[in-house]
Design an enzyme around this catalytic site. Structure first.
Site, PDB file in Angstrom:
ATOM      1  CB  CYS A   1      -0.940   0.003   1.193  1.00 21.44           C
ATOM      2  SG  CYS A   1      -2.039  -1.414   1.168  1.00 21.44           S
TER       3      CYS A   1
ATOM      4  CG  HIS B   1      -3.331   3.136   1.296  1.00 20.53           C
ATOM      5  ND1 HIS B   1      -3.671   2.625   0.065  1.00 20.53           N
ATOM      6  CD2 HIS B   1      -3.523   2.131   2.193  1.00 20.53           C
ATOM      7  CE1 HIS B   1      -4.035   1.366   0.214  1.00 20.53           C
ATOM      8  NE2 HIS B   1      -3.957   1.033   1.489  1.00 20.53           N
TER       9      HIS B   1
ATOM     10  CG  ASN C   1      -6.808  -1.274   0.289  1.00 18.65           C
ATOM     11  OD1 ASN C   1      -6.059  -0.825  -0.588  1.00 18.65           O
ATOM     12  ND2 ASN C   1      -6.361  -1.693   1.459  1.00 18.65           N
TER      13      ASN C   1
END
Ligand code: UT7
Length: 350
Positions: free
Chosen positions: A112, A277, A307
């Site tokens: 990430c 993020h 995500n």
């Protein structure tokens, strides 16, 4: 001279999937997913569409947006944790798919935080004149991690529903599965004159607690690296200590933003736009509060995409550039934390 973003673009998987559709496969609900994570929809690829395909789609858009010929790209940096193959990485495959000359292609795997590490590496390559025009891509196909086989049923194309026994197994992964989507984002970077561009970076890693978010099987810690027992016992699906990751994220992300702002000599209050993020809307709301930023100074789109790991930041960046959320002169801060654990931030003057 500073490294500037010439163009950006993104693509998603072909299929929009709602929380209600996911609830057909496991014991979960639209209300739980929205309440605990903020996710409302995500996109899943058709089987056969790969991470390098999404990377190539995003790259083509970024190159067009930059208004350059693809032949001007002389370095590829590809961030992903879901490569098409164990090896080689996606960078070289992307080079071929885009029909680029034999330029260097570097694969990085910071999950990430991949895009932030990628920005730092790209900046260093450009500043040291190792490259003139870098294509930085973050792309993921997470659907390979999904535990179910009833894809037609999930997508409303007929097929058989999972049995109650299968549903019980899928439910054991529900904390992770509901969060993720498939997408790719890309930027084209080049040095330019003036104040505009990347100002600096602060990145960190700490491997001590990597098992709080990792894939226990399908790795060379075991022989053979893919084996029946691993698959039977679901060790090819990521394990996550959600609460530990949540706690780490809400601590480390504001901390690294403050650290970077101090290093660059800019007050946190001067950040015009925070692009974090997109792992969980609740995490980002807590990060926003910790930094004392008002709603107009943060951008979240996890509601729509879930995500997408290395792709979240370039997707949000592209949407902000194209919707006017980023205005010339704005101070933009990127921040992320992911498996490894790796975390970091970058500052950019738009
Ligand atoms: O990109 C970086 C990667 N990951 C992250 O950043 C994730 C960080 N962590 C999180 O986002 C959150 O921890 C989650 C969204 C994963 C989980 O939310 P939570 O509020 O921490 O829930 P929890 O794990 O503490 O579970 C609370 C309850 C449990 O039930 P009981 O034991 O209280 O009966 C879970 O079994 O919620 C249950 N649960 C669910 N229920 C319905 C967990 N997942 C689900 C689900 N649907 N999808």
């Amino acid at each position: 001279m500073r490294t500037q973003i010439l163009g950006s673009g993104f693509v998603t998987g072909q299929n929009l999937v709602t929380n209600d559709q996911i609830a057909r496969m496991m014991d979960t609900s639209d209300a739980w997913i929205r309440e605990r994570s903020g996710v409302e929809t995500r996109y899943y690829v058709e089987q056969g569409t790969t991470t390098s395909d999404l990377g190539a789609g995003a790259a083509r858009k970024a190159i067009e947006d930059a208004g350059i010929a693809k032949e001007e790209i002389d370095y590829i940096v590809f961030a992903t944790m879901t490569p098409d193959h164990y090896f080689p990485g996606c960078g070289g495959i992307l080079q071929d798919k885009l029909g680029l000359p034999h330029v260097p292609a570097l694969d990085i795997r910071q999950q990430c935080t991949g895009f932030i590490y990628g920005l730092q590496i790209s900046d260093a390559l450009l500043k040291t004149e190792q490259a003139r025009t870098v294509l930085l891509v973050g792309a993921e196909v997470h659907t390979g991690f999904m535990p179910w086989t009833q894809w037609d049923y999930l997508l409303g194309r007929g097929g058989e529903p999972p049995t109650p026994e299968e549903k019980a197994v899928y439910t054991s992964f529900r904390d992770r599965i509901v969060l993720f989507g498939d997408a790719g984002g890309a930027v084209v970077l080049r040095q330019g004159e003036g104040d505009k561009g990347l100002l600096g970076f602060q990145v960190h890693s700490d491997g001590a607690n990597f098992k709080d978010l990792y894939v226990p099987g399908a790795g060379f810690a075991r022989r053979p690296y893919v084996n029946e027992a691993d698959v039977r016992e679901w060790r090819h699906v990521p394990e996550m200590n959600g609460r530990a990751v949540f706690k780490l994220a809400v601590g480390r992300m504001p901390e690294v933003v403050r650290e970077l702002c101090k290093k660059q000599g800019v007050p946190v209050a001067e950040i015009d736009l925070l692009i974090a993020h997109q792992a969980n809307l609740r995490i980002n709301e807590m990060v926003q509060r910790a930094l004392g930023l008002s709603n107009d100074r943060v951008y979240n789109n996890i509601q729509r995409y879930g995500n997408t790991t290395a792709a979240t930041i370039p997707i949000a960046l592209d949407e902000c550039r194209k919707s006017g959320r980023i205005q010339p002169g704005n101070l933009v801060c990127f921040v992320g934390l992911g498996s490894g654990f790796h975390w970091g931030a970058a500052l950019m003057r738009a």
